[in-house]
Design a protein around this motif. Sequence first.
Motif, short mmCIF file in Angstrom:
data_model
loop_
_atom_site.label_atom_id
_atom_site.label_comp_id
_atom_site.label_asym_id
_atom_site.label_seq_id
_atom_site.Cartn_x
_atom_site.Cartn_y
_atom_site.Cartn_z
N MET A 138 12.66 -2.83 -12.58
CA MET A 138 11.57 -3.69 -12.14
C MET A 138 10.51 -2.90 -11.37
O MET A 138 9.31 -3.19 -11.45
CB MET A 138 12.10 -4.83 -11.29
CG MET A 138 12.94 -5.84 -12.07
SD MET A 138 12.03 -6.61 -13.44
CE MET A 138 12.65 -5.66 -14.85
N LYS A 139 10.93 -1.90 -10.60
CA LYS A 139 9.95 -1.05 -9.91
C LYS A 139 9.11 -0.28 -10.92
O LYS A 139 7.90 -0.16 -10.77
CB LYS A 139 10.66 -0.07 -8.98
CG LYS A 139 9.68 0.76 -8.13
CD LYS A 139 10.40 1.70 -7.21
CE LYS A 139 9.41 2.39 -6.27
NZ LYS A 139 8.28 3.01 -6.96
N SER A 140 9.77 0.22 -11.97
CA SER A 140 9.03 0.92 -13.02
C SER A 140 8.05 -0.02 -13.72
O SER A 140 6.91 0.37 -14.00
CB SER A 140 10.01 1.52 -14.03
OG SER A 140 9.33 2.16 -15.08
N ALA A 141 8.50 -1.26 -13.98
CA ALA A 141 7.62 -2.23 -14.62
C ALA A 141 6.43 -2.57 -13.72
O ALA A 141 5.30 -2.72 -14.19
CB ALA A 141 8.41 -3.50 -14.96
N THR A 142 6.69 -2.71 -12.42
CA THR A 142 5.60 -3.00 -11.48
C THR A 142 4.60 -1.86 -11.41
O THR A 142 3.38 -2.08 -11.42
CB THR A 142 6.18 -3.27 -10.08
OG1 THR A 142 7.11 -4.36 -10.14
CG2 THR A 142 5.07 -3.62 -9.10
N ASP A 143 5.11 -0.63 -11.35
CA ASP A 143 4.21 0.54 -11.33
C ASP A 143 3.39 0.63 -12.61
O ASP A 143 2.18 0.93 -12.56
CB ASP A 143 5.04 1.82 -11.15
CG ASP A 143 5.70 1.90 -9.78
OD1 ASP A 143 5.27 1.15 -8.88
OD2 ASP A 143 6.65 2.69 -9.63
N ASN A 144 4.01 0.36 -13.74
CA ASN A 144 3.28 0.38 -15.01
C ASN A 144 2.21 -0.71 -15.06
O ASN A 144 1.11 -0.49 -15.60
CB ASN A 144 4.25 0.21 -16.18
CG ASN A 144 5.15 1.42 -16.37
OD1 ASN A 144 4.82 2.51 -15.92
ND2 ASN A 144 6.28 1.22 -17.03
N ALA A 145 2.55 -1.88 -14.51
CA ALA A 145 1.56 -2.97 -14.48
C ALA A 145 0.37 -2.59 -13.62
O ALA A 145 -0.79 -2.86 -13.99
CB ALA A 145 2.22 -4.24 -13.95
N GLU A 146 0.64 -1.97 -12.46
CA GLU A 146 -0.47 -1.55 -11.59
C GLU A 146 -1.35 -0.51 -12.28
O GLU A 146 -2.58 -0.57 -12.19
CB GLU A 146 0.10 -0.99 -10.29
CG GLU A 146 0.73 -2.05 -9.39
CD GLU A 146 1.36 -1.45 -8.15
OE1 GLU A 146 1.49 -0.20 -8.10
OE2 GLU A 146 1.73 -2.22 -7.25
N GLU A 147 -0.75 0.43 -12.98
CA GLU A 147 -1.52 1.44 -13.69
C GLU A 147 -2.34 0.81 -14.81
O GLU A 147 -3.51 1.18 -15.02
CB GLU A 147 -0.57 2.49 -14.26
CG GLU A 147 -1.25 3.61 -15.05
CD GLU A 147 -2.23 4.40 -14.21
OE1 GLU A 147 -3.25 4.86 -14.77
OE2 GLU A 147 -1.99 4.55 -13.00
N LEU A 148 -1.76 -0.15 -15.51
CA LEU A 148 -2.47 -0.83 -16.59
C LEU A 148 -3.63 -1.65 -16.04
O LEU A 148 -4.72 -1.70 -16.64
CB LEU A 148 -1.51 -1.71 -17.38
CG LEU A 148 -2.01 -2.31 -18.69
CD1 LEU A 148 -2.56 -1.24 -19.62
CD2 LEU A 148 -0.89 -3.09 -19.38
N ILE A 149 -3.42 -2.29 -14.89
CA ILE A 149 -4.50 -3.07 -14.26
C ILE A 149 -5.65 -2.15 -13.87
O ILE A 149 -6.83 -2.49 -14.07
CB ILE A 149 -3.96 -3.83 -13.04
CG1 ILE A 149 -3.05 -4.99 -13.50
CG2 ILE A 149 -5.11 -4.37 -12.19
CD1 ILE A 149 -2.31 -5.67 -12.37
N ARG A 150 -5.33 -0.98 -13.30
CA ARG A 150 -6.39 -0.03 -12.94
C ARG A 150 -7.17 0.43 -14.17
O ARG A 150 -8.39 0.52 -14.15
CB ARG A 150 -5.78 1.19 -12.22
CG ARG A 150 -5.39 0.91 -10.78
CD ARG A 150 -5.12 2.21 -10.03
NE ARG A 150 -3.93 2.87 -10.54
CZ ARG A 150 -2.70 2.69 -10.07
NH1 ARG A 150 -2.51 1.84 -9.05
NH2 ARG A 150 -1.69 3.35 -10.57
N SER A 151 -6.43 0.69 -15.27
CA SER A 151 -7.09 1.14 -16.49
C SER A 151 -7.99 0.05 -17.06
O SER A 151 -9.14 0.31 -17.46
CB SER A 151 -6.03 1.54 -17.52
OG SER A 151 -6.61 1.91 -18.74
N LEU A 152 -7.49 -1.19 -17.09
CA LEU A 152 -8.28 -2.31 -17.62
C LEU A 152 -9.48 -2.60 -16.71
O LEU A 152 -10.55 -3.00 -17.20
CB LEU A 152 -7.40 -3.55 -17.76
CG LEU A 152 -6.36 -3.50 -18.89
CD1 LEU A 152 -5.44 -4.70 -18.81
CD2 LEU A 152 -7.06 -3.46 -20.25
#
Length: 309
Positions: free
Chosen positions: A260-274
């Motif tokens: 879940m921490k990995s998923a949260t970090d990936n979501a934050e990175e994707l949000i920054r990219s978008l």
Amino acid sequence: MGAQLRIYKRRIKSITATKKITRAMEMIAASRIIKAQRKVAASKPYADELTAAVTAVAHGSDVKHPLTTEAERPRRAAVLLITSDRGLAGGYNSNAIKANEHLTGELVSRGLKVDSYVVGRKGLAYLSFRERKVTQSWTGFTDNPEYADAKRVAAPLIEALGRDTDEGGVDEIHIAYTEFESMMTQTPVERRLLPLTLEKSAEDSAEVFEHGPGIHPLYDFEPSPEQVLDALLPRYLESRIYNALLQAAASKHAATRRAMKSATDNAEELIRSLTRLANAARQAEITQEITEIVGGASALADASAGSER
């Protein structure tokens, strides 16, 4: 441009909602790990002392008990697989299943027929999908196992060990589960529970009988060694299964927290990219609007100049 910007905003909103869920699941798993670790630590002394007591009885008497004496020609073995009821735990379940498959392959290579016992919906689904027979299964308690659950799991295994192999009994009991070592490390293990194999906690007791110099301790068993073993070994198996269930639960929570921490970090990175893409799209839209306004104003100015001539 406007349509593209709306798409980016919708995706950012959706991923933000997902991030909130994964963050909450990460925090829940982290809180459950602490409770599971405490239970593991509390169960270990009892399991170790019970193992030492059983070892003392086994080595302190010359009785041939079916629960401590290996069969001359073993024909059948029971394998208990411990998985979880839920997913979202990275490779936790797949690693436990791989350990089970390796253990089963080794037993089959020895010429033994394997009876599968499964704890957890994930392991049951894996074997059922491959149309492999499951002798018995248990679900619904993998996140927070109690000693009563271990007793329910141990009862049919003890009963099978006491029966003749022609009547569905087994000569050996093995277990495949995941052992909790740390928050970052959980190791799949394969272990034989019965007939009794010496564990590290019982090595000192065994050495007294096998290698120790001088006078060996002399034990008197009442009412008899057979009855003492009959009383101790079911408790031994229950305690070992309970400890394995607790280890597996702690491992699952740790794996869930990490996933879940990995998923949260990936979501934050994707949000920054978008967000960067949305800003670029918005900037392009504003630039186009300014260009259109300037072009319109220039056209009006040219038209006014022409009419004045």
